[in-house]
Design an enzyme around this catalytic site. Structure first.
Site, PDB file in Angstrom:
ATOM      1  N   LYS A  45      39.617  33.020  55.435  1.00  0.00           N
ATOM      2  CA  LYS A  45      38.649  33.202  56.520  1.00  0.00           C
ATOM      3  C   LYS A  45      38.015  31.877  56.922  1.00  0.00           C
ATOM      4  O   LYS A  45      37.817  31.613  58.114  1.00  0.00           O
ATOM      5  CB  LYS A  45      37.588  34.225  56.119  1.00  0.00           C
ATOM      6  CG  LYS A  45      38.127  35.650  56.065  1.00  0.00           C
ATOM      7  CD  LYS A  45      37.089  36.634  55.580  1.00  0.00           C
ATOM      8  CE  LYS A  45      37.648  38.050  55.505  1.00  0.00           C
ATOM      9  NZ  LYS A  45      36.632  39.034  55.054  1.00  0.00           N
ATOM     10  N   ALA A  64      33.681  34.287  53.779  1.00  0.00           N
ATOM     11  CA  ALA A  64      33.229  35.170  52.706  1.00  0.00           C
ATOM     12  C   ALA A  64      34.024  36.455  52.704  1.00  0.00           C
ATOM     13  O   ALA A  64      34.518  36.897  53.747  1.00  0.00           O
ATOM     14  CB  ALA A  64      31.735  35.476  52.876  1.00  0.00           C
ATOM     15  N   ASP A  65      34.124  37.054  51.522  1.00  0.00           N
ATOM     16  CA  ASP A  65      34.768  38.353  51.414  1.00  0.00           C
ATOM     17  C   ASP A  65      34.129  39.123  50.264  1.00  0.00           C
ATOM     18  O   ASP A  65      33.702  38.534  49.271  1.00  0.00           O
ATOM     19  CB  ASP A  65      36.274  38.219  51.165  1.00  0.00           C
ATOM     20  CG  ASP A  65      36.985  39.536  51.390  1.00  0.00           C
ATOM     21  OD1 ASP A  65      36.979  40.018  52.536  1.00  0.00           O
ATOM     22  OD2 ASP A  65      37.528  40.103  50.425  1.00  0.00           O
ATOM     23  N   THR A  66      34.058  40.428  50.427  1.00  0.00           N
ATOM     24  CA  THR A  66      33.465  41.295  49.415  1.00  0.00           C
ATOM     25  C   THR A  66      34.376  42.493  49.188  1.00  0.00           C
ATOM     26  O   THR A  66      34.898  43.058  50.143  1.00  0.00           O
ATOM     27  CB  THR A  66      32.066  41.781  49.866  1.00  0.00           C
ATOM     28  OG1 THR A  66      31.232  40.638  50.054  1.00  0.00           O
ATOM     29  CG2 THR A  66      31.433  42.694  48.841  1.00  0.00           C
ATOM     30  N   ALA A 120      33.171  36.671  47.216  1.00  0.00           N
ATOM     31  CA  ALA A 120      33.615  35.286  47.121  1.00  0.00           C
ATOM     32  C   ALA A 120      33.199  34.533  48.372  1.00  0.00           C
ATOM     33  O   ALA A 120      33.132  35.100  49.469  1.00  0.00           O
ATOM     34  CB  ALA A 120      35.131  35.224  46.953  1.00  0.00           C
TER      35      ALA A 120
END
Length: 195
Positions: free
Chosen positions: A52, A71-73, A108
Site C-alpha cells: 500500500k 497500513a493494513d489490519t 502493520a
C-alpha cells in the site's frame, strides 16, 4: 517533511488527527489483497502495508521530501484471516465464530521515505463476550461491521461485543499509534502540531 497517508480509511484519518500530525491524503491504493497460499497472517499484514505504501507513492508521482504511510489490519482467529464480510450472512458467521472467544487483531504499518521502507506492527488480543444469536443478529442489522475486518468495529457500536483487550486499542481500530509515532520519530515528522 510531509506525511502522506496511502489509505481511504476514515478511521485512520481520525487517528492521525488525534495526535495532531499534519498529513495529506493519497488515493486509496488499488492492490490485490488476497493472501498468498500458506502465508502466515502477520506476514500478510506486513506485506499489505508495504504494498500500500509503494502503490500510494507510485500513484502520487513526485513527492518531494515526503514519507508515505501504508497500513493494513487483519482480524485473525486461530490461523484464519477474517476479512470484510461479503454480506450479512457472512458477517453473522464471523461474529458467531468470534463469540465468546479470543482472537488477535494484527495491524502493520509501512513508512516509505526516499528509498527506505520501515515496517512495524502490533498484535492485540481481543476477548469477545458470550452473546446470544439474537444479539449478534441485532449488531449485524446495524450495518456497522459491513466494511470492517472481522465484521465489527470496536470504536463504535461493536464496543459492546468486546469483554477485554490486551494490546493496542488504536491498532484494533486500524492504526497502532504507538508504532506510528515511533516511525514518525525516525524520519523527523513532528506530531502534536497546532492546526
Amino acid at each position: 517533511m510531509i506525511l502522506y497517508l496511502a489509505s481511504g480509511s476514515p478511521r485512520r484519518v481520525e487517528l492521525l488527527r488525534q495526535i495532531a500530525v499534519p498529513f495529506s491524503m493519497l488515493s486509496a491504493p488499488d492492490i490485490d489483497e488476497t493472501p498468498l497460499p500458506q502465508e502466515p497472517p502477520l506476514e500478510y499484514v506486513c506485506r499489505m502495508a508495504r504494498e500500500k505504501a509503494l502503490a500510494g507513492a507510485a500513484g502520487a508521482g513526485d513527492l518531494p521530501d515526503g514519507a508515505v504511510l501504508g497500513a493494513d489490519t487483519a482480524v485473525v482467529l486461530g490461523d484464519e484471516i477474517l476479512g470484510k464480510p461479503a454480506d450479512e450472512q457472512q458477517a453473522l458467521a464471523m461474529l458467531k465464530a468470534l463469540n465468546g472467544a479470543e482472537h488477535q487483531v494484527m495491524s502493520a504499518l509501512a513508512l516509505l521515505h526516499r528509498d527506505h521502507m520501515a515496517v512495524r506492527y502490533s498484535i492485540t488480543r481481543v476477548q469477545f463476550r458470550q452473546l446470544s444469536e439474537a444479539q449478534l443478529q441485532a449488531y449485524v442489522a446495524t450495518g456497522e461491521g459491513a466494511d470492517k475486518a472481522g465484521g465489527y468495529g470496536i470504536q463504535g457500536l461493536g464496543a459492546a461485543l468486546v469483554a477485554s483487550l490486551t494490546g493496542s486499542y488504536s491498532g484494533v481500530v486500524g492504526l497502532p499509534l504507538e508504532q506510528v509515532v515511533a516511525l514518525l520519530d525516525q524520519v523527523g515528522i513532528r506530531y502534536w502540531q497546532p492546526n
